[in-house]
Design a protein around this motif. Structure first.
Motif, short mmCIF file in Angstrom:
data_model
loop_
_atom_site.label_atom_id
_atom_site.label_comp_id
_atom_site.label_asym_id
_atom_site.label_seq_id
_atom_site.Cartn_x
_atom_site.Cartn_y
_atom_site.Cartn_z
N THR A 117 1.00 -1.25 -0.13
CA THR A 117 0.08 -0.02 -0.06
C THR A 117 0.95 1.29 -0.15
O THR A 117 1.79 1.32 0.77
N VAL A 118 0.78 2.03 -1.13
CA VAL A 118 1.69 3.17 -1.24
C VAL A 118 0.84 4.62 -0.61
O VAL A 118 1.43 5.22 -0.04
N ALA A 119 -0.39 4.51 -0.82
CA ALA A 119 -1.50 5.45 -0.08
C ALA A 119 -2.71 4.88 0.36
O ALA A 119 -3.32 4.08 -0.48
N ASP A 120 -2.97 5.17 1.57
CA ASP A 120 -4.21 4.60 2.19
C ASP A 120 -5.10 5.72 2.44
O ASP A 120 -4.74 6.90 2.53
N VAL A 150 10.56 9.89 -5.34
CA VAL A 150 11.07 8.86 -5.68
C VAL A 150 11.51 7.58 -4.57
O VAL A 150 10.96 6.36 -4.65
N PRO A 151 12.30 8.02 -3.73
CA PRO A 151 12.51 7.08 -2.55
C PRO A 151 11.31 6.22 -1.94
O PRO A 151 11.18 5.01 -1.72
N GLU A 152 10.29 7.17 -1.60
CA GLU A 152 9.21 6.50 -1.03
C GLU A 152 8.19 5.71 -2.02
O GLU A 152 7.63 4.70 -1.55
N LYS A 161 5.93 11.15 4.39
CA LYS A 161 4.57 11.69 3.82
C LYS A 161 4.52 11.97 2.48
O LYS A 161 5.48 12.75 2.11
N PRO A 162 3.52 11.98 2.00
CA PRO A 162 3.26 12.56 0.57
C PRO A 162 3.26 13.99 0.59
O PRO A 162 2.88 14.52 1.83
#
Length: 168
Positions: A117-120, A150-152, A161-162
């Motif tokens: 999961t990249v964004a929830d 990129v790293p995240e 956090k985005p």
């Protein structure tokens, strides 16, 4: 009449403005992504929101689509590929997540590994990846466009956090 790829796609829900249904290129934009690696021919990946699955087929030439992802999805819509990191990003507004699927080639067949999961808790209908590998996605209920650097976005387990690029 001969059936085409477009005939296999479900019709969109009737438009609130016109009441008509449609099938065609405007519907394909969020559903298809073409993938190409130097070591292998191009692949086309398509999401089927109605069937909650993602399929892939090899190009050029005729090939039977095979299921890339068939579990863990609710309504996959937006697709984007980070070819440098071999990751397929999927926006699933039904599950309120953006998932990242590591991709591999096994016996000349494209395979998706377990997702991260990249964004929830986001109402996301589209995703995009730039040439550097930054991930961009929408959160429509919050009226935001988000960027995951990129790293995240590289599925390395970062807790960063985005960043909100736009808020309405």
């Amino acid at each position: 009449a001969q059936a085409t790829f477009l005939d296999a796609l479900p019709r969109r829900a009737p438009s609130r403005k016109s009441g008509s249904t449609a099938r065609g290129p405007a519907m394909l934009i969020p559903l298809l992504v073409a993938l190409a690696w130097a070591q292998d021919p191009s692949w086309v990946v398509a999401s089927s929101p109605r069937n909650a699955r993602i399929v892939a087929f090899k190009m050029p030439g005729p090939s039977e689509p095979h299921t890339l992802v068939e579990t863990g999805l609710d309504r996959p819509e937006g697709l984007a590929a980070d070819l440098g990191r071999m990751i397929l990003y999927v926006a699933d507004p039904g599950a309120r997540v953006v998932l990242g699927f590591p991709l591999t080639l096994v016996n000349e067949k494209l395979m998706a590994d377990e997702p991260e999961t990249v964004a929830d808790n986001v109402d996301c209908h589209w995703v995009a990846v730039d040439s550097v590998g930054n991930l961009f996605y929408t959160d429509e209920l919050a009226n935001k466009i988000m960027k995951l650097p990129v790293p995240e976005a590289g599925l390395r387990g970062s807790d960063s956090k985005p960043v909100a690029l736009y808020t309405a």
